[in-house]
Scaffold this active site. Sequence first.
Site, PDB file in Angstrom:
ATOM      1  N   HIS A  18     -47.804 -75.205  32.135  1.00 61.40           N
ATOM      2  CA  HIS A  18     -47.567 -73.771  32.355  1.00 61.40           C
ATOM      3  C   HIS A  18     -46.806 -73.542  33.675  1.00 61.40           C
ATOM      4  CE1 HIS A  18     -51.472 -73.220  29.858  1.00 61.40           C
ATOM      5  NE2 HIS A  18     -50.484 -72.800  29.090  1.00 61.40           N
ATOM      6  N   LYS A  42     -60.293 -65.979  20.539  1.00 59.49           N
ATOM      7  CA  LYS A  42     -60.040 -67.418  20.624  1.00 59.49           C
ATOM      8  C   LYS A  42     -61.244 -68.170  21.185  1.00 59.49           C
ATOM      9  CE  LYS A  42     -55.236 -68.709  20.705  1.00 59.49           C
ATOM     10  NZ  LYS A  42     -54.206 -69.434  21.481  1.00 59.49           N
ATOM     11  N   ARG A  91     -42.994 -77.119  23.422  1.00 64.70           N
ATOM     12  CA  ARG A  91     -43.248 -78.530  23.646  1.00 64.70           C
ATOM     13  C   ARG A  91     -42.658 -79.367  22.533  1.00 64.70           C
ATOM     14  NH1 ARG A  91     -49.357 -77.059  24.660  1.00 64.70           N
ATOM     15  NH2 ARG A  91     -48.536 -75.453  23.297  1.00 64.70           N
ATOM     16  N   SER A 129     -53.833 -76.806  27.041  1.00 63.27           N
ATOM     17  CA  SER A 129     -55.134 -76.374  27.577  1.00 63.27           C
ATOM     18  C   SER A 129     -56.267 -77.003  26.773  1.00 63.27           C
ATOM     19  CB  SER A 129     -55.255 -74.852  27.509  1.00 63.27           C
ATOM     20  OG  SER A 129     -54.279 -74.255  28.319  1.00 63.27           O
TER      21      SER A 129
HETATM   22  P1  ADP Z   1     -51.264 -69.070  23.666  1.00 63.32           P
HETATM   23  O1  ADP Z   1     -52.721 -68.891  23.409  1.00 63.32           O
HETATM   24  O2  ADP Z   1     -50.491 -67.781  23.639  1.00 63.32           O
HETATM   25  O3  ADP Z   1     -50.566 -70.158  22.874  1.00 63.32           O
HETATM   26  P2  ADP Z   1     -51.169 -70.856  25.936  1.00 63.32           P
HETATM   27  O4  ADP Z   1     -51.794 -70.585  27.259  1.00 63.32           O
HETATM   28  O5  ADP Z   1     -51.744 -71.990  25.150  1.00 63.32           O
HETATM   29  O6  ADP Z   1     -51.223 -69.487  25.202  1.00 63.32           O
HETATM   30  O7  ADP Z   1     -49.616 -71.121  26.114  1.00 63.32           O
HETATM   31  C1  ADP Z   1     -48.728 -70.163  26.624  1.00 63.32           C
HETATM   32  C2  ADP Z   1     -47.286 -70.611  26.419  1.00 63.32           C
HETATM   33  O8  ADP Z   1     -47.031 -71.776  27.195  1.00 63.32           O
HETATM   34  C3  ADP Z   1     -46.892 -70.984  24.997  1.00 63.32           C
HETATM   35  O9  ADP Z   1     -45.542 -70.560  24.790  1.00 63.32           O
HETATM   36  C4  ADP Z   1     -46.976 -72.478  24.983  1.00 63.32           C
HETATM   37  O10 ADP Z   1     -46.119 -73.043  24.008  1.00 63.32           O
HETATM   38  C5  ADP Z   1     -46.483 -72.789  26.384  1.00 63.32           C
HETATM   39  N1  ADP Z   1     -46.959 -74.079  26.881  1.00 63.32           N
HETATM   40  C6  ADP Z   1     -48.226 -74.514  26.978  1.00 63.32           C
HETATM   41  N2  ADP Z   1     -48.298 -75.767  27.489  1.00 63.32           N
HETATM   42  C7  ADP Z   1     -47.011 -76.133  27.744  1.00 63.32           C
HETATM   43  C8  ADP Z   1     -46.390 -77.326  28.263  1.00 63.32           C
HETATM   44  N3  ADP Z   1     -47.101 -78.399  28.579  1.00 63.32           N
HETATM   45  N4  ADP Z   1     -45.041 -77.304  28.401  1.00 63.32           N
HETATM   46  C9  ADP Z   1     -44.314 -76.232  28.009  1.00 63.32           C
HETATM   47  N5  ADP Z   1     -44.834 -75.097  27.504  1.00 63.32           N
HETATM   48  C10 ADP Z   1     -46.146 -75.049  27.357  1.00 63.32           C
END
Ligand code: ADP
Length: 164
Positions: A18, A42, A91, A129
């Site tokens: 992130h 969630k 990703r 996460s």
């Molecule tokens: P959500 O519940 O909306 O998916 P997340 O917190 O899991 O929220 O992710 C938020 C955003 O960050 C999403 O667009 C996800 O694809 C992106 N993201 C999460 N981890 C990574 C990473 N390691 N590299 C690039 N983008 C990421």
Amino acid sequence: MNRTAIYPGTFDPVTLGHVDVVRRGLKLFDRVVVGVADNPGKGPMFDVEERLEMVKEAFSDADNVKAVRFSGLLVDLAHQQGAHAILRGLRAASDFEYEFQMATMNRRLDERIETAFVMAREDYTFVSSRFIREISSMGGDVSELVPAVVLRFLKPGKQPKPIA
Ligand code: ADP
């Protein structure tokens, strides 16, 4: 012109993936507002106040990044924050389907707001996460994958909630 993007997510917890997305976003935008979604559906491991605190601390040295908590429509948050764009990270191809649906839906809700995607840094493509929660709950070391503040919150014994 001050160009602002909203970076929404659950951030349960915030990872270095992130952080990398925000850093890349700042090459395209003057400011990034990280929107920490309430998302009770969630069943997050951390409540929204904890998730917000971790994000705030992870970006405490960046004046052009702020974090807010939100529920409700993302396009409404974008307007409240004076943002022209939504920032998201990709990703792998597996992220695409969901991201495509979300971007299309947000565009239907408000044509004026564009969704911009940045690609994950190669060595963070596997960081999510969910894996951080699982690995740390089993005693694995995630210290190279999350901002230091998160390690304080990932206390031993804190278990991810079972998926309903
Ligand atoms: P959500 O519940 O909306 O998916 P997340 O917190 O899991 O929220 O992710 C938020 C955003 O960050 C999403 O667009 C996800 O694809 C992106 N993201 C999460 N981890 C990574 C990473 N390691 N590299 C690039 N983008 C990421």
